[in-house]
Design an enzyme around this catalytic site. Structure first.
Site, PDB file in Angstrom:
ATOM      1  N   GLY A 158       0.814  -1.211   0.000  1.00  0.00           N
ATOM      2  CA  GLY A 158       0.000   0.000   0.000  1.00  0.00           C
ATOM      3  C   GLY A 158       0.846   1.258   0.000  1.00  0.00           C
ATOM      4  O   GLY A 158       1.944   1.301  -0.580  1.00  0.00           O
ATOM      5  N   SER A 159       0.358   2.269   0.685  1.00  0.00           N
ATOM      6  CA  SER A 159       1.007   3.578   0.615  1.00  0.00           C
ATOM      7  C   SER A 159       2.366   3.647   1.309  1.00  0.00           C
ATOM      8  O   SER A 159       3.086   4.625   1.131  1.00  0.00           O
ATOM      9  CB  SER A 159       0.082   4.651   1.209  1.00  0.00           C
ATOM     10  OG  SER A 159      -1.038   4.838   0.371  1.00  0.00           O
TER      11      SER A 159
END
Length: 487
Positions: A218-219
């Protein structure tokens, strides 16, 4: 002496010397390898009579051998077994089975290490009880306990690393299991317990900190993309991108949006620093496309992606490689800009990303052994080594500034610690069918790092698709960092 007798004497001498050399090589040079060869029943039976060394953390044995009332002489016993299972593994002489540290350091613990050769001879001559050496780990019992408690009933993992050395301070994986159940001397009971564990769909035998079914980061992977941008020399934290609320992937009809559904803050453009602070997907996807997958992969590999790391040198106790695949097309490259698509990572790897940034851009090899304490009380110290430089120190400092802003006034606010500057990045990764995977990675203190940490929580932290990395993972990381800092 006749000529024939002289020749025969020379041949006999040569044969004797060859025999002496070969037996010496086998008995001394190859002793450790032979002793630890699978199926060597003689070594196995001999090991029953040797008190296996202890595995020690923070001055206390977490694995030791106690007398047993059966043919095996010694029973392996584990303290806080579930908490330490991903680290110690288990040892069972009945099945000749070993995992984790019990396997990686078997020669040392069993006293069959080549460095113990003369000690074994001395103890045999003097009649002293044979013993294995103790292994002292780099882990900190208080930090391990903090990580274990903070993760609670969640399914996931925590890794904490000392950035300047690569020493692992904590390694927790849940769900876990009781290693004592796999160490008993009842083969039927052990096999039944093992079968039950392997049949469990939550896979408690997996060490989620370093292996298993890897998750998209993810981020948190935006740190790698931003690092690649700075390293290219074409971008600074103030480089801008169009600030739009939707983005159609190149060569595709698929549309990407930011987590909140709108633009990334105010204005017609957005900087890399702001995109990182607010954890916006669109500008990072655009940045990834401009950089290209080759540049991102090269930077990811400088942090350790696509490599396996052994917790103990030359051992099978090693991580599954985190992956940034080759030959990504443009849509997949865009998705990789915010850690989606085909990118996969272990918590160990994401802790190494933060640790590398914290350590002025230098990534250290992770390690778990502090020292081996031999039966004569001499010791061999563990040593640290560099994996490589991921980023120039001045660029690493820029990454630190952006990561501090992320915690102070951004998407990772739940990692704040009173009186301490924390640098970090959250992640909320989408999966095909499963709930979100929630992440945090960061370090503290930001300007004098003592610990880098990564947390992954699977299955949405029990909140389905509504959980977030800042809500679930960041508070766990905060407690781990506080334990290291004594807060």
């Amino acid at each position: 002496m006749t000529k024939e007798l002289r020749r025969l004497s020379i041949v006999m001498l040569a044969m004797f010397l060859a025999l002496f050399v070969s037996t010496s090589v086998i008995q001394v040079g190859q002793a450790a390898n032979l002793a630890n060869t699978a199926g060597n029943r003689r070594a196995l039976y001999d090991s029953y009579e040797i008190q296996r060394g202890s595995i020690i953390v923070s001055g206390t044995a977490i694995a030791s051998s106690v007398p047993s009332e059966d043919v095996y002489s010694w029973q392996r016993q584990y303290v806080d077994a579930d908490m330490w299972a991903p680290v110690t593994g288990y040892m069972n002489p009945v099945l000749d089975a070993r995992t984790r540290i019990e396997s990686a350091e078997n020669a040392v613990l069993s006293g069959s290490d080549e460095n113990d050769f003369f000690s074994r001879i001395e103890r045999t001559v003097t009649g002293e009880v044979q013993r294995g050496s103790n292994v002292e780990l780099s882990l900190d019992a208080d930090v391990q306990r903090a990580a274990w408690d903070a993760l609670g009933d969640q399914q996931g993992a925590v890794v904490a690393i000392e950035p300047s050395t690569g020493r692992i301070l904590a390694m927790v994986s849940k769900p876990s299991y009781d290693t004592n159940l796999l160490a008993v001397h009842d083969a039927d009971a052990v096999n039944a317990a093992y079968d039950q564990l392997t049949a469990d769909p939550s896979k408690p035998l997996d060490n989620r900190a370093i292996e298993g079914d890897l998750n998209p980061p993810g981020s948190t992977f935006k740190l790698v993309v931003a690092s690649a941008a700075l390293a290219s020399g074409r971008y600074t934290p103030d480089s801008t991108f169009p600030n739009v609320s939707s983005y159609t992937l190149p060569q595709s009809s698929s549309v990407v949006s930011n987590a909140g559904g709108g633009a990334c803050g105010d204005g017609d453009t957005v900087t890399i620093a702001t995109a990182l602070r607010l954890s916006c997907n669109i500008p990072m996807a655009e940045l990834a496309v401009e950089l290209g997958d080759d540049a991102i992969r090269a930077e990811a590999e400088k942090y350790g992606f696509n490599s396996s790391f052994a917790m103990v040198p030359d051992s099978t106790f090693a991580s599954t490689p985190s992956t940034y695949p080759s030959n990504l097309d443009a849509p997949q490259t865009a998705l990789s800009g915010f850690g989606q698509g085909q990118v996969r990572a272990t918590p160990l790897q994401m802790a190494m990303v933060s640790a590398g940034i914290a350590n002025d851009g230098v990534v250290m090899n992770p390690r778990m052994i502090d020292r081996v304490i031999r039966t004569d009380l001499s010791s061999t110290e563990g040593s640290s080594s560099e994996y490589g430089r991921a980023l120039d120190s001045n660029l690493a400092a820029q990454m630190v500034t952006m990561m501090k802003a992320n915690v102070q006034d951004g998407a990772a606010s739940n990692a704040r610690i009173d009186g301490v500057e924390v640098a970090g990045k959250t992640g909320t990764a989408e999966n095909d069918t499963r709930p979100y995977t929630l992440w945090f990675t960061g370090f503290a203190p930001a300007d004098d790092p003592k610990v880098a940490v990564a947390v992954v929580v699977e299955n949405g932290g029990g909140q389905g698709q509504s959980g977030s990395g800042n809500e679930i993972a960041a508070p766990i990381a905060k407690k781990v960092m506080e334990a290291v800092l004594g807060k």
